[in-house]
Motif scaffolding. Sequence first.
Motif, mmCIF file in Angstrom:
data_model
loop_
_atom_site.group_PDB
_atom_site.id
_atom_site.type_symbol
_atom_site.label_atom_id
_atom_site.label_comp_id
_atom_site.label_asym_id
_atom_site.label_seq_id
_atom_site.Cartn_x
_atom_site.Cartn_y
_atom_site.Cartn_z
ATOM 1 N N THR A 7 -28.142 0.845 -63.723
ATOM 2 C CA THR A 7 -28.226 1.062 -63.026
ATOM 3 C C THR A 7 -27.727 -0.529 -61.892
ATOM 4 O OG1 THR A 7 -30.495 0.462 -62.808
ATOM 5 C CG2 THR A 7 -30.596 1.783 -63.925
ATOM 6 N N MET A 17 -35.709 1.535 -65.683
ATOM 7 C CA MET A 17 -36.197 1.362 -68.116
ATOM 8 C C MET A 17 -35.776 3.281 -67.941
ATOM 9 S SD MET A 17 -35.579 -1.562 -68.916
ATOM 10 C CE MET A 17 -34.879 -3.067 -68.477
ATOM 11 N N ARG A 42 -31.078 -2.377 -68.806
ATOM 12 C CA ARG A 42 -30.924 -2.903 -67.155
ATOM 13 C C ARG A 42 -29.398 -2.907 -66.166
ATOM 14 N NH1 ARG A 42 -35.046 -6.964 -65.849
ATOM 15 N NH2 ARG A 42 -33.707 -8.326 -65.437
ATOM 16 N N ASN A 83 -20.783 -1.487 -62.830
ATOM 17 C CA ASN A 83 -21.264 -1.819 -64.305
ATOM 18 C C ASN A 83 -20.230 -1.093 -64.744
ATOM 19 O OD1 ASN A 83 -21.960 0.425 -64.360
ATOM 20 N ND2 ASN A 83 -23.929 0.519 -64.251
ATOM 21 N N LEU A 141 -31.972 -3.106 -74.297
ATOM 22 C CA LEU A 141 -32.890 -2.670 -73.163
ATOM 23 C C LEU A 141 -32.094 -3.604 -71.969
ATOM 24 C CD1 LEU A 141 -36.371 -4.107 -74.693
ATOM 25 C CD2 LEU A 141 -36.225 -2.586 -73.203
ATOM 26 N N ALA A 142 -31.200 -4.567 -72.642
ATOM 27 C CA ALA A 142 -29.893 -4.751 -72.148
ATOM 28 C C ALA A 142 -29.219 -4.189 -71.333
ATOM 29 C CB ALA A 142 -28.929 -5.917 -72.703
ATOM 30 N N ALA A 159 -29.635 -9.805 -68.951
ATOM 31 C CA ALA A 159 -29.545 -8.904 -70.056
ATOM 32 C C ALA A 159 -28.581 -9.225 -70.870
ATOM 33 C CB ALA A 159 -28.317 -7.930 -68.684
ATOM 34 N N ASP A 197 -26.675 -9.317 -64.365
ATOM 35 C CA ASP A 197 -28.335 -9.086 -64.855
ATOM 36 C C ASP A 197 -27.745 -10.410 -66.117
ATOM 37 O OD1 ASP A 197 -30.935 -9.118 -65.737
ATOM 38 O OD2 ASP A 197 -30.557 -6.893 -65.743
#
Length: 151
Positions: free
Chosen positions: A62, A1, A59, A66, A55-56, A121, A118
């Motif tokens: 990383t 985070m 996540r 992505n 926050l999403a 997320a 995720d």
Amino acid sequence: MTLFPIFLATCAVPAAAGILFKPGQWYRDLDKPSWTPPNRLFPVIWAILYTLMSLAAARVATLAGNDLAMALWGLQITINTLWSAVFFGQHRIFGGAIIIALLWAAVLATTVAFAALDPLAAVMMVPYLAWGSYALALNISVWRRNGAAVA
């Protein structure tokens, strides 16, 4: 985070646009539906949404594979930044609706891309998608009530 503060700082750009382009008298004078939230509620809602979307993103950032998800996150935050300037700054109600429609599509695409990487997320993006749906309906209602003269 550890990436969360970076994404949250990125959200400061559209937040600053919201501060620069305030509703003002023009907005107060518009005919709005009874389900328009009070102005004081908007900063609270956006603080929650910016926190969740940051926050999403932190996540997903990383995770392997992505690229598309993060590009879509960048696209939606860019589109988000435009709305206040167009709607409140230029008084373009219909233009604001177009921007929110594009934003909604970008948030949906981001949510779907996040879900593939995720699921939590993606869940964090759902309130943003819901708010975008509400905001689009509100924007269109204001446009319809005030006529094409203020489009």
